[in-house]
Design a protein around this motif. Structure first.
Motif, short mmCIF file in Angstrom:
data_model
loop_
_atom_site.label_atom_id
_atom_site.label_comp_id
_atom_site.label_asym_id
_atom_site.label_seq_id
_atom_site.Cartn_x
_atom_site.Cartn_y
_atom_site.Cartn_z
N LEU A 57 8.36 1.00 -3.58
CA LEU A 57 9.15 -0.23 -3.51
C LEU A 57 9.77 -0.43 -2.14
O LEU A 57 9.87 -1.55 -1.65
CB LEU A 57 10.23 -0.23 -4.59
N MET A 58 10.20 0.67 -1.50
CA MET A 58 10.73 0.56 -0.14
C MET A 58 9.65 0.11 0.83
O MET A 58 9.93 -0.67 1.74
CB MET A 58 11.33 1.89 0.31
N VAL A 59 8.44 0.59 0.65
CA VAL A 59 7.34 0.18 1.52
C VAL A 59 7.04 -1.30 1.34
O VAL A 59 6.83 -2.04 2.30
CB VAL A 59 6.07 1.02 1.25
N VAL A 60 7.06 -1.76 0.11
CA VAL A 60 6.69 -3.14 -0.18
C VAL A 60 7.79 -4.13 0.19
O VAL A 60 7.51 -5.19 0.76
CB VAL A 60 6.32 -3.28 -1.68
N ARG A 61 9.04 -3.79 -0.08
CA ARG A 61 10.11 -4.77 0.04
C ARG A 61 11.14 -4.50 1.13
O ARG A 61 12.03 -5.31 1.34
CB ARG A 61 10.83 -4.88 -1.29
#
Length: 91
Positions: A57-61
């Motif tokens: 999720l950190m990578v995506v958002r």
């Protein structure tokens, strides 16, 4: 007025975040595995799975440095998976 960070600043921030994320997830993951043996065998994989979902999720958002930390978390998770499976001896 604030200056925009240079490309070098971005590369350094992301590189440091990747290293710190990988190291942190690997070290914390080893502790989770060690303590989950005494508490509940299913707890370790569950917590590590939640951690890697958080990294994705950190990578995506996330912003650049958060994305770097997320990539580091995923890399740390893969290293931990290799280490706990015994495959790291052959690498």
């Amino acid at each position: 007025m604030r200056e925009r960070p240079s490309r070098f600043d971005d590369v350094v921030a992301v590189s440091v975040a990747v290293v710190c994320g990988g190291l942190a997830f690997f070290l914390v993951g080893m502790q989770v595995f060690a303590y989950s043996v005494w508490v509940a065998l299913w707890l370790g994989p569950l917590l590590l799975g939640v951690g890697v979902v958080g990294g994705v999720l950190m990578v995506v958002r996330g912003r650049r440095s958060a994305r770097g930390f997320g990539v580091g978390m995923v890399v740390g998770w893969v290293l931990l998976a290799l280490w706990t499976s015994g495959m790291s001896v052959g690498l």
